[in-house]
Scaffold this motif. Structure first.
Motif, PDB file in Angstrom:
ATOM      1  N   TRP A  61      30.124 -23.897 -41.416  1.00 27.44           N
ATOM      2  CA  TRP A  61      29.324 -23.502 -42.570  1.00 27.44           C
ATOM      3  C   TRP A  61      30.191 -23.463 -43.813  1.00 27.44           C
ATOM      4  N   GLU A  62      29.556 -23.662 -44.932  1.00 30.94           N
ATOM      5  CA  GLU A  62      30.274 -23.645 -46.203  1.00 30.94           C
ATOM      6  C   GLU A  62      30.899 -22.272 -46.446  1.00 30.94           C
ATOM      7  N   GLY A  63      32.131 -22.245 -46.894  1.00 34.24           N
ATOM      8  CA  GLY A  63      32.811 -20.980 -47.149  1.00 34.24           C
ATOM      9  C   GLY A  63      33.510 -20.404 -45.941  1.00 34.24           C
ATOM     10  N   ALA A  64      33.477 -21.102 -44.800  1.00 35.45           N
ATOM     11  CA  ALA A  64      34.204 -20.622 -43.624  1.00 35.45           C
ATOM     12  C   ALA A  64      35.705 -20.684 -43.908  1.00 35.45           C
ATOM     13  N   PRO A  65      36.514 -19.903 -43.210  1.00 33.96           N
ATOM     14  CA  PRO A  65      37.966 -19.957 -43.431  1.00 33.96           C
ATOM     15  C   PRO A  65      38.513 -21.365 -43.254  1.00 33.96           C
ATOM     16  N   ARG A  66      39.527 -21.687 -44.040  1.00 36.73           N
ATOM     17  CA  ARG A  66      40.150 -23.001 -43.938  1.00 36.73           C
ATOM     18  C   ARG A  66      40.988 -23.113 -42.682  1.00 36.73           C
ATOM     19  N   ARG A  67      40.989 -24.295 -42.098  1.00 35.96           N
ATOM     20  CA  ARG A  67      41.803 -24.588 -40.920  1.00 35.96           C
ATOM     21  C   ARG A  67      42.879 -25.610 -41.240  1.00 35.96           C
ATOM     22  N   GLY A  68      42.644 -26.380 -42.330  1.00 39.61           N
ATOM     23  CA  GLY A  68      43.616 -27.386 -42.722  1.00 39.61           C
ATOM     24  C   GLY A  68      42.994 -28.410 -43.633  1.00 39.61           C
ATOM     25  N   SER A  69      43.582 -29.607 -43.675  1.00 47.60           N
ATOM     26  CA  SER A  69      43.044 -30.702 -44.468  1.00 47.60           C
ATOM     27  C   SER A  69      43.392 -32.017 -43.790  1.00 47.60           C
ATOM     28  N   ALA A  70      42.610 -33.066 -44.127  1.00 51.51           N
ATOM     29  CA  ALA A  70      42.768 -34.368 -43.475  1.00 51.51           C
ATOM     30  C   ALA A  70      43.179 -35.424 -44.472  1.00 51.51           C
ATOM     31  N   ALA A  71      43.821 -36.471 -43.972  1.00 53.72           N
ATOM     32  CA  ALA A  71      44.310 -37.559 -44.809  1.00 53.72           C
ATOM     33  C   ALA A  71      43.191 -38.536 -45.141  1.00 53.72           C
ATOM     34  N   LEU A  72      43.321 -39.204 -46.268  1.00 52.10           N
ATOM     35  CA  LEU A  72      42.369 -40.214 -46.692  1.00 52.10           C
ATOM     36  C   LEU A  72      42.330 -41.378 -45.701  1.00 52.10           C
ATOM     37  N   ASP A  73      41.120 -41.840 -45.381  1.00 47.21           N
ATOM     38  CA  ASP A  73      40.865 -43.039 -44.567  1.00 47.21           C
ATOM     39  C   ASP A  73      41.215 -42.897 -43.087  1.00 47.21           C
ATOM     40  N   VAL A  74      41.672 -41.742 -42.657  1.00 44.54           N
ATOM     41  CA  VAL A  74      41.976 -41.584 -41.249  1.00 44.54           C
ATOM     42  C   VAL A  74      40.680 -41.409 -40.455  1.00 44.54           C
ATOM     43  N   HIS A  75      40.650 -41.921 -39.231  1.00 45.13           N
ATOM     44  CA  HIS A  75      39.491 -41.792 -38.354  1.00 45.13           C
ATOM     45  C   HIS A  75      39.754 -40.651 -37.369  1.00 45.13           C
ATOM     46  N   LEU A 339      52.142 -27.730 -44.846  1.00 46.27           N
ATOM     47  CA  LEU A 339      51.687 -28.901 -45.573  1.00 46.27           C
ATOM     48  C   LEU A 339      52.786 -29.956 -45.532  1.00 46.27           C
ATOM     49  N   PHE A 340      52.406 -31.191 -45.284  1.00 44.16           N
ATOM     50  CA  PHE A 340      53.408 -32.249 -45.306  1.00 44.16           C
ATOM     51  C   PHE A 340      54.106 -32.290 -46.659  1.00 44.16           C
ATOM     52  N   THR A 341      53.331 -32.195 -47.741  1.00 46.69           N
ATOM     53  CA  THR A 341      53.917 -32.149 -49.079  1.00 46.69           C
ATOM     54  C   THR A 341      53.081 -31.255 -49.973  1.00 46.69           C
ATOM     55  N   SER A 342      53.703 -30.777 -51.064  1.00 43.61           N
ATOM     56  CA  SER A 342      52.992 -29.967 -52.047  1.00 43.61           C
ATOM     57  C   SER A 342      53.684 -30.107 -53.397  1.00 43.61           C
ATOM     58  N   ASN A 343      52.901 -30.196 -54.464  1.00 40.13           N
ATOM     59  CA  ASN A 343      53.459 -30.191 -55.809  1.00 40.13           C
ATOM     60  C   ASN A 343      53.847 -28.772 -56.186  1.00 40.13           C
ATOM     61  N   THR A 406      55.186 -23.762 -35.315  1.00 35.54           N
ATOM     62  CA  THR A 406      53.733 -23.725 -35.226  1.00 35.54           C
ATOM     63  C   THR A 406      53.193 -23.054 -36.487  1.00 35.54           C
ATOM     64  N   PRO A 407      51.915 -23.349 -36.850  1.00 34.96           N
ATOM     65  CA  PRO A 407      50.937 -24.136 -36.107  1.00 34.96           C
ATOM     66  C   PRO A 407      51.256 -25.629 -36.125  1.00 34.96           C
ATOM     67  N   ARG A 408      50.791 -26.300 -35.123  1.00 31.09           N
ATOM     68  CA  ARG A 408      50.950 -27.746 -35.043  1.00 31.09           C
ATOM     69  C   ARG A 408      50.003 -28.408 -36.044  1.00 31.09           C
ATOM     70  N   VAL A 409      50.457 -29.486 -36.672  1.00 32.91           N
ATOM     71  CA  VAL A 409      49.590 -30.260 -37.569  1.00 32.91           C
ATOM     72  C   VAL A 409      49.005 -31.414 -36.754  1.00 32.91           C
ATOM     73  N   PRO A 410      47.706 -31.378 -36.445  1.00 31.36           N
ATOM     74  CA  PRO A 410      47.114 -32.412 -35.573  1.00 31.36           C
ATOM     75  C   PRO A 410      47.166 -33.797 -36.185  1.00 31.36           C
ATOM     76  N   ALA A 416      47.810 -27.613 -42.077  1.00 32.37           N
ATOM     77  CA  ALA A 416      47.190 -26.820 -41.013  1.00 32.37           C
ATOM     78  C   ALA A 416      47.472 -25.347 -41.230  1.00 32.37           C
ATOM     79  N   LEU A 417      46.465 -24.525 -40.927  1.00 26.72           N
ATOM     80  CA  LEU A 417      46.611 -23.075 -40.891  1.00 26.72           C
ATOM     81  C   LEU A 417      46.560 -22.623 -39.441  1.00 26.72           C
ATOM     82  N   PRO A 418      47.147 -21.473 -39.134  1.00 29.21           N
ATOM     83  CA  PRO A 418      47.133 -20.995 -37.743  1.00 29.21           C
ATOM     84  C   PRO A 418      45.725 -20.648 -37.276  1.00 29.21           C
TER      85      PRO A 418
END
Length: 430
Positions: A61-75, A339-343, A406-410, A416-418
């Motif tokens: 659902w919208e507003g649920a806690p974040r678990r991480g983020s995904a890369a562009l174009d990945v399946h 995070l793999f990278t961050s500004n 950890t946490p592992r980045v899938p 990724a967040l724990p």
């Protein structure tokens, strides 16, 4: 690195969102969520991510806690689909405690990414991109290549700012680089960052239990004396970052000397030696839980599995007085975001005497709000205080620790967040 407390750092979109939503809500379900999953169209096995750093939620659902983020174009694989508030389509389960809205993806018959795939891969020098520094005259950055040197710039880059270049093109004889942040910059204004070969030391299982048997030279040229004391004969010298054996330390005439071999002594002030420390109560020693110990006095880091040290290296922590905005805070925490990278920059701090901006700082692991472990390619001061609060590591060491904690980045994720099943590694600063 850490921005001052007067203003938050301008971080990557991913981290900014994680800071806002990562711990903001309890994981209780909203008033209505469809109780059952829905079937997918025949042949659909993956979801193609349509934008960089696509948010991944812990619940459908919208507003649920974040678990991480995904890369562009990945399946990413799809395990289930269900309706939930805040998504016109369905929420798709893409892993354990991981959901993405169907509106943000493209359903595909394409096989999903291999479990070993990484959005950013390990490299021989620990740098995931080719980094450059803006020269003494500064530069301008443009969103469109055809506008470079012609149209109005979209961003002004000050001397010393760092960018990650992922593509270069030549237009009418001039070379331009595209940064990972999708900005085009004249390459004539940039100078390359030089990789650093230094890396920490893996510790053998049969190493002494009470003292680490090695240290690192801290100065450019350390004199090696035949006896402990400046009056001893100078036998040779050792170079900065050189790993040397460590046997004992003696106080001679008010000065301390360390023995690094038979008839070989150096001033203790000219080397760094990490100390063994007992684990904090938060660590499950019986299970051999991984944890990290950062010692401010020696500017070293030791990684443990239970009570056994497995890796040690030099670091650079915050240069401010304890309790100041730029000091690395003492205490025990767990990694709450990777995070793999961050500004990272301080451009919003109106009181700053000097502004900085480092794009795509690699291998970032936050453990105390905006304070974290990360690679640093802009200095070679490891073993000395240097940072704005974070624990700076040589790129190879930051890379090594990122894939160890950890946490592992899938596969296919960029951050990724724990979760309750994959908690963050303990980090103690003392």
């Amino acid at each position: 690195m850490r921005a001052t407390r007067h203003a938050p750092p301008l971080l990557s979109f991913t981290l900014a969102a994680l800071l806002i939503t990562g711990h903001a809500r309890a994981s209780n379900e909203p008033p209505w969520v469809a109780p059952e999953t829905e079937p997918l169209p025949q042949g659909i096995v993956s979801a193609r991510i349509l934008k960089a750093d696509q948010p991944i939620l812990a619940s459908p659902w919208e507003g649920a806690p974040r678990r991480g983020s995904a890369a562009l174009d990945v399946h990413l694989p799809i395990f289930a689909a269900r309706r939930g508030p805040g998504c016109k389509g369905r929420f798709l389960s893409i892993g354990p405690i991981a959901w993405v809205c169907e509106d943000a993806v493209e359903l595909a018959e394409t096989p999903f990414v291999d479990a070993a795939y990484r959005a950013i891969r390990e490299t021989a020098d620990g740098l995931p991109f080719r980094y450059y520094f803006v020269g003494p005259d500064g530069s301008f950055a443009y969103k469109k290549l055809h506008a470079v040197d012609i149209g109005a710039p979209d961003m002004q880059l000050e001397p010393g700012f760092a960018v990650a270049i992922v593509e270069e093109r030549v237009v009418e004889g001039a070379r331009y680089g595209r940064s990972h942040n999708e900005l085009w910059i004249p390459m004539r204004d940039l100078g390359p960052a030089r990789p650093l070969a230094f890396r920490g030391e893996e510790i053998k299982p049969d190493a002494p239990a009470d003292v680490l048997p090695f240290a690192w030279i801290l100065v450019d040229k350390a004199k090696v004396f035949s006896t402990p004391g400046a009056l001893g004969k100078v036998e040779s010298s050792r170079a900065r970052f050189e790993r040397v054996p460590f046997f004992e330390e003696k106080n001679v005439g008010g000065a301390r000397f360390s023995r690094i071999g038979e008839g070989a002594w150096v001033r203790s002030s000219e080397l760094r030696h990490a100390t063994i420390a007992p684990p904090p109560p938060e660590v499950d020693v019986a299970a051999g839980e991984k944890w990290i110990d950062v010692e401010l006095e020696s500017q070293t880091l030791v990684a443990y599995e239970g009570k056994r040290p497995v890796f040690a290296t030099l670091v650079s922590t915050g240069k401010g007085r304890e309790g100041s905005a730029t000091a690395t805070p003492r205490g025990t925490s767990r990694i709450w975001a990777k995070l793999f990278t961050s500004n990272m920059d301080n451009l919003e701090d109106e009181g700053a005497t000097r502004y900085y901006r480092m794009e795509d700082v690699p291998w970032v692991q936050f453990f105390a709000k905006g304070v974290g472990l990360h690679g640093a390619f802009w200095h070679r001061s490891f073993g000395h205080v240097r940072s704005h609060g974070c624990v700076n590591l040589a790129p190879l060491d930051a890379q090594r620790l990122f894939f160890w904690t950890t946490p592992r980045v899938p596969a296919g994720w960029t951050a990724a967040l724990p979760s309750t099943h994959d908690v963050g590694t303990v980090v103690r600063v003392r």
